[in-house]
Structure formats: C-alpha cells, structure tokens
Design a protein around this motif. Sequence first.
Motif, mmCIF file in Angstrom:
data_model
loop_
_atom_site.group_PDB
_atom_site.id
_atom_site.type_symbol
_atom_site.label_atom_id
_atom_site.label_comp_id
_atom_site.label_asym_id
_atom_site.label_seq_id
_atom_site.Cartn_x
_atom_site.Cartn_y
_atom_site.Cartn_z
ATOM 1 N N SER A 106 0.823 -1.208 0.000
ATOM 2 C CA SER A 106 0.000 0.000 0.000
ATOM 3 C C SER A 106 0.857 1.257 0.000
ATOM 4 O O SER A 106 0.338 2.368 0.097
ATOM 5 N N SER A 107 2.175 1.080 -0.111
ATOM 6 C CA SER A 107 3.110 2.201 -0.216
ATOM 7 C C SER A 107 3.583 2.330 -1.655
ATOM 8 O O SER A 107 3.942 1.332 -2.293
ATOM 9 N N LEU A 108 3.587 3.547 -2.156
ATOM 10 C CA LEU A 108 4.037 3.772 -3.526
ATOM 11 C C LEU A 108 5.514 3.441 -3.687
ATOM 12 O O LEU A 108 5.946 3.029 -4.765
ATOM 13 N N SER A 109 6.299 3.583 -2.617
ATOM 14 C CA SER A 109 7.726 3.257 -2.705
ATOM 15 C C SER A 109 7.928 1.761 -2.951
ATOM 16 O O SER A 109 8.821 1.356 -3.709
ATOM 17 N N THR A 110 7.108 0.918 -2.309
ATOM 18 C CA THR A 110 7.231 -0.529 -2.505
ATOM 19 C C THR A 110 6.790 -0.929 -3.904
ATOM 20 O O THR A 110 7.465 -1.707 -4.586
ATOM 21 N N THR A 111 5.648 -0.423 -4.344
ATOM 22 C CA THR A 111 5.171 -0.786 -5.683
ATOM 23 C C THR A 111 6.108 -0.260 -6.763
ATOM 24 O O THR A 111 6.289 -0.902 -7.797
ATOM 25 N N THR A 112 6.719 0.895 -6.516
ATOM 26 C CA THR A 112 7.696 1.418 -7.472
ATOM 27 C C THR A 112 8.924 0.521 -7.526
ATOM 28 O O THR A 112 9.468 0.249 -8.606
ATOM 29 N N ALA A 113 9.378 0.048 -6.360
ATOM 30 C CA ALA A 113 10.531 -0.862 -6.327
ATOM 31 C C ALA A 113 10.220 -2.161 -7.062
ATOM 32 O O ALA A 113 11.070 -2.687 -7.802
ATOM 33 N N LEU A 114 9.014 -2.692 -6.882
ATOM 34 C CA LEU A 114 8.627 -3.912 -7.596
ATOM 35 C C LEU A 114 8.587 -3.668 -9.101
ATOM 36 O O LEU A 114 9.029 -4.510 -9.897
ATOM 37 N N ALA A 115 8.035 -2.521 -9.498
ATOM 38 C CA ALA A 115 7.970 -2.201 -10.924
ATOM 39 C C ALA A 115 9.363 -2.007 -11.513
ATOM 40 O O ALA A 115 9.641 -2.414 -12.646
ATOM 41 N N LEU A 116 10.267 -1.379 -10.737
ATOM 42 C CA LEU A 116 11.641 -1.194 -11.213
ATOM 43 C C LEU A 116 12.352 -2.532 -11.375
ATOM 44 O O LEU A 116 13.173 -2.694 -12.292
ATOM 45 N N SER A 117 12.051 -3.486 -10.506
ATOM 46 C CA SER A 117 12.657 -4.812 -10.642
ATOM 47 C C SER A 117 12.223 -5.461 -11.954
ATOM 48 O O SER A 117 13.023 -6.128 -12.621
ATOM 49 N N VAL A 118 10.967 -5.255 -12.336
ATOM 50 C CA VAL A 118 10.494 -5.767 -13.628
ATOM 51 C C VAL A 118 11.168 -5.012 -14.763
ATOM 52 O O VAL A 118 11.581 -5.604 -15.770
#
Length: 231
Positions: A106-118
Amino acid sequence: MSLSPDETILFILLGFPINATIFFTWVVIAVLTVASFLITRNLRADVPPNRWRTALEVIVQGIQAQIEEIAEGPSRHLLYFAGTLFLFVAVSNLLLVVPGFEPPTSSLSTTTALALSVLVAVPLFGISSRGLGGYLKTYVEPSFIMLPFNIISEFSRGVSLAIRLYGNIMSGAVIAAILLTVAPFFFPVVMDLLGLLTGMIQAYIFAILATVYISSATAPKHPSTTQEHSP
C-alpha cells in the motif's frame, strides 16, 4: 487516517527511522523465508509429502502452468522471478488479517521498487535470450524512427505497473476505512474477506503482466513462412 505506511514511524534503528513500510517488508520476507525453510527442509524423494509441501507444489505448478502458456521456450528462470513477485505481493495482502499489519504494497515506494525490478529484468532476460545485439535491435524495429517510442514504451510499462498495484491496494484501504466509520461492527469481516480476494487477484495480475513483458523481450524470432512451395 494514514494514507501510506511510509508516514508511520515505528522505531529508530541506529539513528535511522524505520517506518511501517520497511518493517512490514522485513516481516513478509521473514515469513516467506521461514515458511520455505520449514516446508522444504525434508524435500527428498524418500520422504512422503505433507499437506504444506503439497500446497506449495500446487502453487508452484500453477504458476509454472500460467507462465508456460505465455512464454515461449525455457521458463525456469522466469518461474523464479515471477513466482517470487507473486508470493511477495500475495503474502503482503494475505497478512491483512493480522491486527495492526499494514501491507507494504500500500506504499508507492514498494510498488515502485517492484515495478523497477520488472523494468530491470526485461532487458536482462532479453539479453540473456537474444544476446546484446539481438535485444538492442528490437528497439529499432520495424524502423529506426521507432527508437524513442520503444524506449518510452519500456519505461511506461514500469510506471503503469507501480501505479496499478498501488492504486488498487490503496483504494481498498481507503474504502475499508470509510466503511468502518459507518458501521464498525459489521464491515470488518466483509472487508477482510474482500481484501483477501482483491489481494490475491492483484498478485496474480502483477505477476502475469511481468511475465508478459519479459516474454515479449525473450520471444524467439520465427522464421518467415512466406516462401512459396512448388507442387
């Protein structure tokens, strides 16, 4: 109401503030690590599978079946990557049933990190499959004028993944908070069940989209079939 776990500082560690996002990310990692160790510690052919091992095998085989429907060619390494994404997002959302737990997704920082990994995995898988020259060539197909558009397309994928996952998880949390203020005795159970369902769906969608993006970069070139055959 806190809109993001980034805003909640839980404690100070060695002079650094640890917010809820970081702490609960560690919790999810610890849960996955301990569960994997306990389930696979007796993973031998001569040991009959227990119910936890059977459940894990069903999950892994289900993920592999979905990947094989999308990817062309070997998918073992893609299974490791996409499966890890699925399990992390799924467990983060499933732990919503634990009182006081705030999902790091629910944190944009976490979802951004996941997206960057992709975003990083796409060229790595592409280069591994096609070679550096073969992968870079895809950016100028079908013509060199498409280079800037293909680059923008790659980055927009990562942005869309981050916003999609964050928006869905965050919207669910906001709706739950609103309903709890209206009827605090009835809606908690309903919202917990709805949160579990939507969390699993979001984990599935995120992993599938990552698989699609990576598969598009690793798909082998098919030979032209335009050659005419004489009777």
